[in-house]
Write an enzyme that holds these catalytic residues in place. Structure first.
Site, short mmCIF file in Angstrom:
data_model
loop_
_atom_site.label_atom_id
_atom_site.label_comp_id
_atom_site.label_asym_id
_atom_site.label_seq_id
_atom_site.Cartn_x
_atom_site.Cartn_y
_atom_site.Cartn_z
N ARG A 1 47.07 90.14 36.08
CA ARG A 1 46.90 89.64 34.71
C ARG A 1 46.52 90.82 33.81
O ARG A 1 45.51 91.49 34.07
CB ARG A 1 45.78 88.60 34.63
CG ARG A 1 45.91 87.45 35.62
CD ARG A 1 46.72 86.30 35.02
NE ARG A 1 47.01 85.32 36.05
CZ ARG A 1 46.53 84.08 36.06
NH1 ARG A 1 45.74 83.67 35.10
NH2 ARG A 1 46.86 83.24 37.02
N GLU B 1 44.76 91.37 31.38
CA GLU B 1 43.67 90.87 30.54
C GLU B 1 43.29 91.94 29.51
O GLU B 1 43.25 93.12 29.82
CB GLU B 1 42.43 90.54 31.39
CG GLU B 1 42.66 89.53 32.51
CD GLU B 1 42.78 88.10 32.00
OE1 GLU B 1 42.57 87.87 30.80
OE2 GLU B 1 43.08 87.22 32.83
N ARG C 1 34.17 87.91 34.52
CA ARG C 1 34.89 87.12 35.52
C ARG C 1 36.41 87.30 35.52
O ARG C 1 37.13 86.54 36.16
CB ARG C 1 34.56 85.65 35.35
CG ARG C 1 35.00 85.07 34.02
CD ARG C 1 34.71 83.59 34.04
NE ARG C 1 35.24 82.92 32.87
CZ ARG C 1 35.09 81.64 32.64
NH1 ARG C 1 34.43 80.89 33.50
NH2 ARG C 1 35.61 81.08 31.58
N HIS C 2 36.89 88.30 34.78
CA HIS C 2 38.33 88.55 34.77
C HIS C 2 38.64 89.93 35.34
O HIS C 2 38.04 90.92 34.94
CB HIS C 2 38.88 88.47 33.35
CG HIS C 2 38.90 87.08 32.80
ND1 HIS C 2 37.88 86.58 32.04
CD2 HIS C 2 39.80 86.08 32.95
CE1 HIS C 2 38.17 85.32 31.72
NE2 HIS C 2 39.33 85.00 32.27
N GLU D 1 34.78 77.93 35.82
CA GLU D 1 36.04 77.47 36.42
C GLU D 1 36.42 78.34 37.62
O GLU D 1 36.43 79.55 37.54
CB GLU D 1 37.13 77.57 35.35
CG GLU D 1 38.50 77.21 35.86
CD GLU D 1 39.60 77.95 35.10
OE1 GLU D 1 39.50 78.06 33.87
OE2 GLU D 1 40.55 78.41 35.75
N SER E 1 42.34 75.87 38.75
CA SER E 1 43.02 74.93 37.86
C SER E 1 44.24 74.42 38.59
O SER E 1 44.86 75.11 39.39
CB SER E 1 43.35 75.57 36.52
OG SER E 1 44.34 76.52 36.69
N ARG F 1 36.58 85.25 42.43
CA ARG F 1 35.73 84.45 41.56
C ARG F 1 34.95 83.40 42.35
O ARG F 1 33.78 83.14 42.08
CB ARG F 1 36.55 83.77 40.46
CG ARG F 1 35.62 83.32 39.37
CD ARG F 1 36.28 82.67 38.21
NE ARG F 1 37.09 83.52 37.39
CZ ARG F 1 37.76 83.05 36.33
NH1 ARG F 1 37.65 81.78 36.02
NH2 ARG F 1 38.49 83.87 35.60
O1 4AD Z 1 43.89 79.06 35.67
P1 4AD Z 1 44.96 79.93 36.26
O2 4AD Z 1 45.60 80.90 35.34
O3 4AD Z 1 46.02 78.94 36.90
C1 4AD Z 1 47.17 79.32 37.55
O4 4AD Z 1 47.45 80.45 37.87
C2 4AD Z 1 48.00 78.15 37.97
N1 4AD Z 1 49.31 78.62 38.43
C3 4AD Z 1 47.31 77.40 39.04
C4 4AD Z 1 47.99 76.15 39.41
O5 4AD Z 1 48.36 75.96 40.56
N2 4AD Z 1 48.17 75.28 38.46
O6 4AD Z 1 44.36 80.72 37.49
C5 4AD Z 1 43.85 80.04 38.60
C6 4AD Z 1 42.51 80.61 39.02
C7 4AD Z 1 41.40 80.44 38.01
O7 4AD Z 1 40.78 79.20 38.13
C8 4AD Z 1 40.45 81.54 38.42
O8 4AD Z 1 39.69 81.18 39.56
C9 4AD Z 1 41.40 82.63 38.86
O9 4AD Z 1 42.60 82.01 39.21
N3 4AD Z 1 41.66 83.61 37.80
C10 4AD Z 1 41.16 84.87 37.79
N4 4AD Z 1 40.34 85.50 38.63
C11 4AD Z 1 40.04 86.78 38.35
N5 4AD Z 1 40.50 87.45 37.30
C12 4AD Z 1 41.34 86.85 36.42
N6 4AD Z 1 41.83 87.54 35.40
C13 4AD Z 1 41.71 85.49 36.65
N7 4AD Z 1 42.50 84.61 36.01
C14 4AD Z 1 42.46 83.49 36.73
#
Ligand code: 4AD
Length: 472
Positions: A244, A246, A252-253, A395, A398, A446
């Site tokens: 990502r 970011e 947490r990212h 969170e 998701s 996370r």
């Molecule tokens: O909420 P996210 O973006 O959801 C998806 O990727 C969907 N495809 C999931 C699905 O099956 N619907 O990311 C899912 C999880 C978040 O809840 C968080 O735990 C983690 O990934 N996450 C990160 N962890 C660390 N750094 C980041 N930049 C993150 N972005 C998301």
């Protein structure tokens, strides 16, 4: 031909026997006492000059010169200490040194400020002397410098007991989770990380040139795990790196993390997905607490945290109910907007007070805040068949039911501003029949961070990647 003995195995019953140990020099005192460290365990080695021990003045000088963290082999006799040993984990015994070889020398000056390295951030908080640093701005900066020093010297930093325990726990978490999934008929698949279009939409995507074609790094296995369902794999999971881009520097990212993704066919409705959360997480939490309490204790010693509170059946509240709880506590919030970190945490506190749990699910999120592939609710299309899972007010997951009708999927992708050309093969996979299905995704770093009550995701990433960090 002599076998090595682990420092952790050195016990009183071994007195009199000769052993060969390999470890790091933890500290040397006056050339006579060397504390040797191996896998987090320490033992005192004593070099006494005498005929019998064959320890010479030369050897004492050699020991004096040994820098901390150098790797040595010691041959010596296990004996009972005359005075109580302090500063070693193996206190019943000490080693009477016969021979010492240095296999690899460490630079004499360690980059970590030893005083800081040895103290936990919680200690800094407590300490009187640091009262000045506690004024938020300065303290924050101080913690940041400390963290940067640790991360810049991550290989050294990772040698600390808390870090060794954190990554042992991470591994256990992943394996426990994967074994549970496997036992429930999910198969472990891999999906490409090099994609022709973004998987989650939005701007947080790393783009690059793939032999003349525009490409990007996978933000998640989302589209491909769904395509596996279209290919008649009934239940799948994917564990691997996701990327990502970011912009924000947050606690947490990360720009690269370990995604744990699950996808499955749905028989009746999307509550089946939430049932899986119960089936997977509760036994994982219990197993980690029971079987890896030693590692948890080691983490807790450096970074104190309260044990996780969770119920036998995970609390489920609708998003609307969550908003209501916040409203009642006087928090202004958009009922069709997303929760930000602050409101998530506030809600976490309120739920903890009201329901005595740190682990809960919010479901039926507004459609507008979910990705294009999310199934809208039939009774009210302003909402969606989706959910998030929270741990200590943040969170971790998701998920939701996906749209499996290709026309509707294409329409939603367009409405969300996605260039459907870049995902046409994904949409096409639904044109030959696709079952109702759904799943969820989480970030391993996370989850472990929040399970251990840690304040920063960099602590659970071996070599973290964030907007400012590309090395080590
Ligand atoms: O909420 P996210 O973006 O959801 C998806 O990727 C969907 N495809 C999931 C699905 O099956 N619907 O990311 C899912 C999880 C978040 O809840 C968080 O735990 C983690 O990934 N996450 C990160 N962890 C660390 N750094 C980041 N930049 C993150 N972005 C998301």
């Amino acid at each position: 031909g002599k076998e090595w003995t682990d420092v952790s195995d050195l016990v009183g019953e071994m007195v009199g026997s000769e052993v060969l140990i390999r470890g790091r020099v933890h500290t040397v005192r006056s050339g006579m006492f060397v504390i040797l460290r191996q896998s987090g365990f320490t033992v005192q080695c004593v070099a006494k000059k005498s005929e019998e021990t064959k320890v010479s003045a030369n050897m004492i000088n050699f020991l004096k010169e040994l820098s901390d963290e150098s790797i040595v082999e010691v041959i010596g006799v296990v004996s009972l200490p005359k005075d109580p040993v302090t500063g070693a984990t193996q206190q019943q015994v000490e080693i009477q040194v016969r021979k010492v070889y240095c296999l690899s020398r460490s630079l004499p000056k360690l980059p970590l400020i030893p005083e800081d390295a040895a103290r936990s951030e919680a200690d800094i908080e407590k300490s009187e002397k640091d009262a000045a640093k506690r004024t938020t701005g300065r303290r924050k900066r101080y913690v940041r410098i400390l963290q940067d020093t640790r991360l810049n010297n991550r290989v050294l930093d990772l040698r600390t007991p808390a870090n060794q325990a954190i990554f042992t726990l991470t591994c256990r978490f992943k394996y426990t989770f994967a074994e549970l999934l496997s036992s429930k008929g999910f198969i472990d698949i891999n999906t490409p990380r090099i994609l022709g279009g973004s998987s989650e939409g939005g701007s947080a995507v790393f783009r690059f040139d793939y032999k003349g074609k525009p490409a990007c790094l996978a933000q998640s296995p989302q589209l491909y795990k769904q395509m596996a369902i279209c290919a008649d794999f009934p239940r799948v999971f994917v564990i691997g790196p996701v990327f990502r881009a970011e912009d924000s520097f947050s606690h947490r990212h990360l720009c690269e993390f370990t995604g744990v993704d699950v996808e499955m066919g749905i028989q009746r409705d999307y509550t089946e997905l939430m049932d899986q959360v119960d089936h997977l997480f509760l036994p994982t939490f219990t197993k980690i607490n029971e079987m890896f309490s030693k590692e948890l204790e080691t983490v807790r010693k450096q970074y104190p945290f309260e044990p996780l509170k969770f119920h036998e059946k995970t609390l489920r509240l609708t998003f609307e109910e969550g908003i209501q709880i916040l409203k009642e506590a006087g928090v202004e919030i958009d009922p069709f907007g997303d929760l930000n970190t602050e409101s998530e945490r506030r809600l976490g506190q309120l739920i903890r007070e009201k329901y005595n749990t740190d682990f809960y699910i919010l479901y039926r999120f507004p459609l507008a805040v979910r990705p294009f592939y999310t199934m809208p609710c039939e009774d009210d299309p302003r909402y969606s068949k989706s959910f998030d899972v929270f741990l200590r007010g943040e969170e971790i997951i998701s998920g939701g039911q996906r749209i499996h009708d290709p026309e509707m999927l294409e329409k939603r992708a367009r409405e969300c501003g996605i260039n459907v050309e870049t995902i046409s093969t994904y949409i096409d996979s639904f044109r030959y029949g696709a079952p109702p299905h759904g799943g969820f995704g989480m970030g391993l770093e996370r989850v472990v961070m929040l399970f251990c009550g840690l304040d920063n995701i960099r602590k659970t990433s071996l070599f973290p990647r964030d907007p400012h960090r590309l090395a080590p």
